[in-house]
Design a protein around this motif. Structure first.
Motif, PDB file in Angstrom:
ATOM      1  N   ASN A  71     111.417  10.504  -3.641  1.00  0.00           N
ATOM      2  CA  ASN A  71     110.392  11.456  -3.225  1.00  0.00           C
ATOM      3  C   ASN A  71     110.752  12.822  -3.801  1.00  0.00           C
ATOM      4  O   ASN A  71     111.723  13.444  -3.371  1.00  0.00           O
ATOM      5  N   PRO A  72     110.002  13.307  -4.795  1.00  0.00           N
ATOM      6  CA  PRO A  72     110.332  14.598  -5.421  1.00  0.00           C
ATOM      7  C   PRO A  72     110.285  15.779  -4.464  1.00  0.00           C
ATOM      8  O   PRO A  72     110.799  16.849  -4.793  1.00  0.00           O
ATOM      9  N   SER A  73     109.688  15.586  -3.289  1.00  0.00           N
ATOM     10  CA  SER A  73     109.601  16.680  -2.316  1.00  0.00           C
ATOM     11  C   SER A  73     110.820  16.756  -1.411  1.00  0.00           C
ATOM     12  O   SER A  73     110.950  17.718  -0.640  1.00  0.00           O
ATOM     13  N   GLN A 118     104.019   3.567  -3.252  1.00  0.00           N
ATOM     14  CA  GLN A 118     103.519   4.749  -2.555  1.00  0.00           C
ATOM     15  C   GLN A 118     102.063   4.993  -2.930  1.00  0.00           C
ATOM     16  O   GLN A 118     101.649   4.716  -4.060  1.00  0.00           O
ATOM     17  N   SER A 119     101.314   5.523  -1.978  1.00  0.00           N
ATOM     18  CA  SER A 119      99.981   6.060  -2.263  1.00  0.00           C
ATOM     19  C   SER A 119     100.130   7.560  -2.435  1.00  0.00           C
ATOM     20  O   SER A 119     100.714   8.234  -1.576  1.00  0.00           O
ATOM     21  N   ILE A 120      99.625   8.100  -3.552  1.00  0.00           N
ATOM     22  CA  ILE A 120      99.817   9.523  -3.854  1.00  0.00           C
ATOM     23  C   ILE A 120      98.464  10.173  -4.127  1.00  0.00           C
ATOM     24  O   ILE A 120      97.460   9.495  -4.385  1.00  0.00           O
ATOM     25  N   ASN A 121      98.456  11.527  -4.086  1.00  0.00           N
ATOM     26  CA  ASN A 121      97.241  12.258  -4.441  1.00  0.00           C
ATOM     27  C   ASN A 121      97.301  12.699  -5.896  1.00  0.00           C
ATOM     28  O   ASN A 121      98.193  12.285  -6.646  1.00  0.00           O
ATOM     29  N   SER A 122      96.391  13.551  -6.312  1.00  0.00           N
ATOM     30  CA  SER A 122      96.271  13.925  -7.727  1.00  0.00           C
ATOM     31  C   SER A 122      97.460  14.718  -8.247  1.00  0.00           C
ATOM     32  O   SER A 122      97.698  14.763  -9.457  1.00  0.00           O
ATOM     33  N   VAL A 123      98.229  15.369  -7.351  1.00  0.00           N
ATOM     34  CA  VAL A 123      99.386  16.158  -7.798  1.00  0.00           C
ATOM     35  C   VAL A 123     100.704  15.441  -7.522  1.00  0.00           C
ATOM     36  O   VAL A 123     101.768  16.012  -7.690  1.00  0.00           O
ATOM     37  N   GLY A 124     100.639  14.188  -7.094  1.00  0.00           N
ATOM     38  CA  GLY A 124     101.850  13.403  -6.901  1.00  0.00           C
ATOM     39  C   GLY A 124     102.442  13.456  -5.517  1.00  0.00           C
ATOM     40  O   GLY A 124     103.500  12.860  -5.276  1.00  0.00           O
ATOM     41  N   THR A 125     101.798  14.136  -4.578  1.00  0.00           N
ATOM     42  CA  THR A 125     102.296  14.188  -3.205  1.00  0.00           C
ATOM     43  C   THR A 125     102.092  12.833  -2.533  1.00  0.00           C
ATOM     44  O   THR A 125     101.015  12.229  -2.644  1.00  0.00           O
ATOM     45  N   ILE A 126     103.108  12.360  -1.835  1.00  0.00           N
ATOM     46  CA  ILE A 126     103.047  11.048  -1.188  1.00  0.00           C
ATOM     47  C   ILE A 126     102.145  11.117   0.042  1.00  0.00           C
ATOM     48  O   ILE A 126     102.356  11.929   0.942  1.00  0.00           O
ATOM     49  N   LEU A 127     101.129  10.255   0.046  1.00  0.00           N
ATOM     50  CA  LEU A 127     100.243  10.147   1.209  1.00  0.00           C
ATOM     51  C   LEU A 127     100.715   9.056   2.157  1.00  0.00           C
ATOM     52  O   LEU A 127     100.670   9.227   3.380  1.00  0.00           O
ATOM     53  N   ASP A 128     101.149   7.922   1.610  1.00  0.00           N
ATOM     54  CA  ASP A 128     101.641   6.806   2.415  1.00  0.00           C
ATOM     55  C   ASP A 128     102.763   6.103   1.662  1.00  0.00           C
ATOM     56  O   ASP A 128     102.708   5.977   0.431  1.00  0.00           O
ATOM     57  N   SER A 129     103.763   5.642   2.418  1.00  0.00           N
ATOM     58  CA  SER A 129     104.814   4.797   1.867  1.00  0.00           C
ATOM     59  C   SER A 129     104.603   3.384   2.389  1.00  0.00           C
ATOM     60  O   SER A 129     104.481   3.177   3.598  1.00  0.00           O
ATOM     61  N   GLY A 171      92.767   4.020  -4.562  1.00  0.00           N
ATOM     62  CA  GLY A 171      93.208   5.329  -5.019  1.00  0.00           C
ATOM     63  C   GLY A 171      94.365   5.183  -5.996  1.00  0.00           C
ATOM     64  O   GLY A 171      94.526   4.164  -6.661  1.00  0.00           O
ATOM     65  N   THR A 172      95.203   6.220  -6.083  1.00  0.00           N
ATOM     66  CA  THR A 172      96.338   6.201  -7.003  1.00  0.00           C
ATOM     67  C   THR A 172      97.558   5.617  -6.301  1.00  0.00           C
ATOM     68  O   THR A 172      97.981   6.120  -5.260  1.00  0.00           O
ATOM     69  N   THR A 173      98.093   4.559  -6.864  1.00  0.00           N
ATOM     70  CA  THR A 173      99.262   3.877  -6.307  1.00  0.00           C
ATOM     71  C   THR A 173     100.417   4.003  -7.288  1.00  0.00           C
ATOM     72  O   THR A 173     100.269   3.679  -8.470  1.00  0.00           O
ATOM     73  N   ARG A 174     101.536   4.496  -6.797  1.00  0.00           N
ATOM     74  CA  ARG A 174     102.738   4.666  -7.629  1.00  0.00           C
ATOM     75  C   ARG A 174     103.768   3.609  -7.250  1.00  0.00           C
ATOM     76  O   ARG A 174     104.082   3.433  -6.064  1.00  0.00           O
ATOM     77  N   ILE A 175     104.290   2.917  -8.259  1.00  0.00           N
ATOM     78  CA  ILE A 175     105.313   1.901  -8.047  1.00  0.00           C
ATOM     79  C   ILE A 175     106.583   2.334  -8.762  1.00  0.00           C
ATOM     80  O   ILE A 175     106.595   2.507  -9.984  1.00  0.00           O
ATOM     81  N   TRP A 176     107.633   2.550  -7.979  1.00  0.00           N
ATOM     82  CA  TRP A 176     108.955   2.882  -8.516  1.00  0.00           C
ATOM     83  C   TRP A 176     109.760   1.594  -8.680  1.00  0.00           C
ATOM     84  O   TRP A 176     109.660   0.676  -7.867  1.00  0.00           O
TER      85      TRP A 176
END
Length: 378
Positions: free
Chosen positions: A136-138, A199-210, A260-265
């Motif tokens: 999590n970059p935050s 993770q589900s993220i928004n347009s700037v990469g903030t995590i909405l859901d893990s 939406g946007t889904t990020r997979i690490w």
């Protein structure tokens, strides 16, 4: 074909396991102006742990680290406190600049081959083990203070960070509408057994859901009955040849399907059984940007190295091992009742076991009033 047959038997082949352990911080420095009790400016000064030529090393080192730590948890006020292997451990968080790095890369030369390693954000399970937290970059960067009670000269006393072999990466997927039983294929080899996050993220990469990883089983439905009913964002990971993976989601009824946007690490590791010795890593430095006490950005330089060998990496299961293990595990029916179950099932649950032998000492209908007398020869 072997893997498809194994899946029909509810057998999930094991992917590779990366080498992981804690590395000790041997020196610190910062470009921030910090004044110690003797009036010395510590900016750009290298401060070594347990330095025999500096009687004030401990004060100076903790001053530098406290400047980088979150203000609410200076040294002595940890974020988390507990033990690992009966050794007291405290966790502290560096107030890193947000949305930059989640890992810090170093390298090692093991048996003549160069492998990538990463300093990662770690935590620990009390009385159990160290582990990596979800990227999590935050978030800030965690480090540990370990004290085995043998003094500052001990290899197991000081500040440590969590180290893993491999390379962390992520892929983003734009999913317009939810689709029941959605599958996402990650076409990258040597993805290890543990390091997959969704993770589900928004347009700037903030995590909405893990999303929560659950065990993978055969069929198209993701297991949902082993977690709380209100935890609907779940996924499972299917292993493929060469340790590629497929991410499977629920059917939308018993669990959510992503949109939406889904990020997979994921982390790609060496897929080798190796022993990493301290000389294989040596002393290496990382630079961690942090926000100082005056809300200004500075650089914390940490020099780290191993104080003991790491030998917990494992290769993925081969096709021949899958052919042997899958029918045996299917016979156990996910439980241990007789001696054969005890000889087989633990091998599936822990691939670090080389061989195990169990003997039946009793049987169904055996009277508890009859002594068990095993006759054997040595």
């Amino acid at each position: 074909s072997i893997r498809r047959l194994a899946k029909m038997l509810n057998y999930i082949p094991k992917r590779n396991i990366p080498a992981a352990g804690i590395s000790k911080i041997f020196s610190v420095s910062t470009d921030e102006e910090i004044i110690d009790s003797a009036g010395n400016n510590l900016a750009n000064q290298v401060i070594n742990w347990n330095d025999p030529n500096n009687v004030d090393y401990l004060e100076q080192l903790t001053l530098v680290l406290n400047s980088a730590f979150l203000s609410q948890n200076p040294y002595g006020t940890p974020v988390k406190k507990g033990t690992v292997d009966a050794v007291p451990v405290e966790s502290y968080t560096v107030n890193t600049v947000k949305n930059l790095s989640v890992v810090y890369k170093i390298s090692g030369n093991v048996n003549g081959a160069t492998f990538p390693f990463e300093i990662v954000n770690g935590t620990f399970e009390d009385n159990l083990f160290f582990k990596e937290v979800e990227p999590n970059p935050s978030n800030g960067l965690n480090m540990f203070y370990v004290n085995d009670g043998l003094g500052n000269n001990s290899d197991q006393t000081g500040f440590f960070m969590y180290l893993k072999q491999g390379t962390l990466a992520f892929d983003d997927f734009g999913l317009d509408v939810p689709v029941p039983n959605r599958e996402i294929f990650i076409d990258q080899e040597n993805i290890n057994e543990f390091d997959v996050w969704v993770q589900s993220i928004n347009s700037v990469g903030t995590i909405l859901d893990s999303w929560i990883k659950v065990p993978s089983v055969s069929g198209n439905s993701v297991v949902y009955n082993k977690i709380l009913k209100n935890k609907r964002k779940i996924f499972a990971v299917d292993s493929g040849a060469e340790d590629v993976v497929t991410i499977r989601f629920a059917d939308g009824a018993f669990g959510d399907s992503p949109s939406g946007t889904t990020r997979i690490w994921y982390r790609q590791s060496a897929n080798k059984t190796v022993t990493v010795r301290p000389e294989d890593i040596g002393l290496q430095s990382i630079q961690v940007p942090y926000v100082g006490k005056n809300n200004t950005t500075h650089i914390l330089t940490l020099t780290l190295g191993l104080t003991g060998s790491i030998s917990n990496s494992l290769q993925a299961e081969s096709n021949s091992e899958i052919k042997t293990n899958a029918p045996q595990v299917f016979y156990t029916q996910d439980r241990m009742v007789n001696g054969e179950d005890y000889n087989t099932y633990p091998l599936y649950k822990n691939t670090d076991i080389i061989k195990i032998k169990a003997l039946n000492r009793t049987h169904a209908g055996h009277s508890r009033f009859v002594d068990i007398n095993d006759l054997y020869k040595t």
